[in-house]
Design a protein around this motif. Structure first.
Motif, PDB file in Angstrom:
ATOM      1  N   PHE A 117       0.847  -1.186   0.000  1.00  0.00           N
ATOM      2  CA  PHE A 117       0.000   0.000   0.000  1.00  0.00           C
ATOM      3  C   PHE A 117       0.880   1.232   0.000  1.00  0.00           C
ATOM      4  O   PHE A 117       2.071   1.161   0.266  1.00  0.00           O
ATOM      5  N   THR A 118       0.271   2.358  -0.331  1.00  0.00           N
ATOM      6  CA  THR A 118       0.993   3.618  -0.422  1.00  0.00           C
ATOM      7  C   THR A 118       0.377   4.639   0.507  1.00  0.00           C
ATOM      8  O   THR A 118      -0.850   4.722   0.616  1.00  0.00           O
ATOM      9  N   LEU A 119       1.223   5.384   1.189  1.00  0.00           N
ATOM     10  CA  LEU A 119       0.784   6.564   1.920  1.00  0.00           C
ATOM     11  C   LEU A 119       1.106   7.748   1.025  1.00  0.00           C
ATOM     12  O   LEU A 119       2.253   7.918   0.595  1.00  0.00           O
ATOM     13  N   ARG A 120       0.094   8.536   0.696  1.00  0.00           N
ATOM     14  CA  ARG A 120       0.270   9.683  -0.196  1.00  0.00           C
ATOM     15  C   ARG A 120      -0.084  10.951   0.559  1.00  0.00           C
ATOM     16  O   ARG A 120      -1.122  11.039   1.195  1.00  0.00           O
ATOM     17  N   LEU A 121       0.792  11.929   0.459  1.00  0.00           N
ATOM     18  CA  LEU A 121       0.584  13.194   1.143  1.00  0.00           C
ATOM     19  C   LEU A 121      -0.583  13.951   0.518  1.00  0.00           C
ATOM     20  O   LEU A 121      -0.668  14.102  -0.704  1.00  0.00           O
ATOM     21  N   VAL A 122      -1.489  14.420   1.354  1.00  0.00           N
ATOM     22  CA  VAL A 122      -2.623  15.220   0.900  1.00  0.00           C
ATOM     23  C   VAL A 122      -2.110  16.586   0.506  1.00  0.00           C
ATOM     24  O   VAL A 122      -1.384  17.225   1.267  1.00  0.00           O
TER      25      VAL A 122
END
Length: 130
Positions: A117-122
């Motif tokens: 999974f990826t954590l993407r900056l808002v």
């Protein structure tokens, strides 16, 4: 009324109870359904994800090509470093040692069962003032 509506994302894994606990904590969610072979959770924003027991499940090997990406989840975060500490504290592990190239600031991880999974900056919607 729509003929087809969105359902729930389901990940196969050997131990659905353990994987559900990881995502429940990560998403500040709650368990909404439990059966002998399936656990479903709902995040505070309404996102639903379930985990189905499959004794023969093999984790994806991404980024290696063999048995590569089977499914991929993206989660939006406001602080990548804080989110990474939470992921690692819950038993996840980084897949990339640095921020990925491209238009988004994001980092790749795997959950305790090996799903990526990826954590993407808002990104802020409005430009900074001043």
């Amino acid at each position: 009324m729509s003929l087809v509506t969105a359902g729930v994302v389901v990940l196969d894994c050997a131990e659905p109870e353990k994987l559900a606990e990881f995502y429940k904590e990560l998403l500040d969610g709650r368990v909404t359904d439990v059966s002998a072979n399936l656990v479903e959770i709902r995040g505070v924003d309404g996102f639903r994800i379930a985990f189905r027991r499959d004794a023969n499940a093999t984790p994806p090997s991404w980024p290696r090509p063999e048995n590569s990406l089977q499914a991929h989840l993206d989660f939006l975060v406001e602080d990548l470093d804080e989110a990474e500490r939470r992921v690692v504290g819950l038993g996840g592990r980084p897949l990339e040692a640095r921020d990925a190239p491209g238009p988004y600031e994001e980092r790749g991880y795997s959950d305790p069962a090996g799903h990526s999974f990826t954590l993407r900056l808002v990104r802020p919607l409005a430009p900074k003032q001043g």
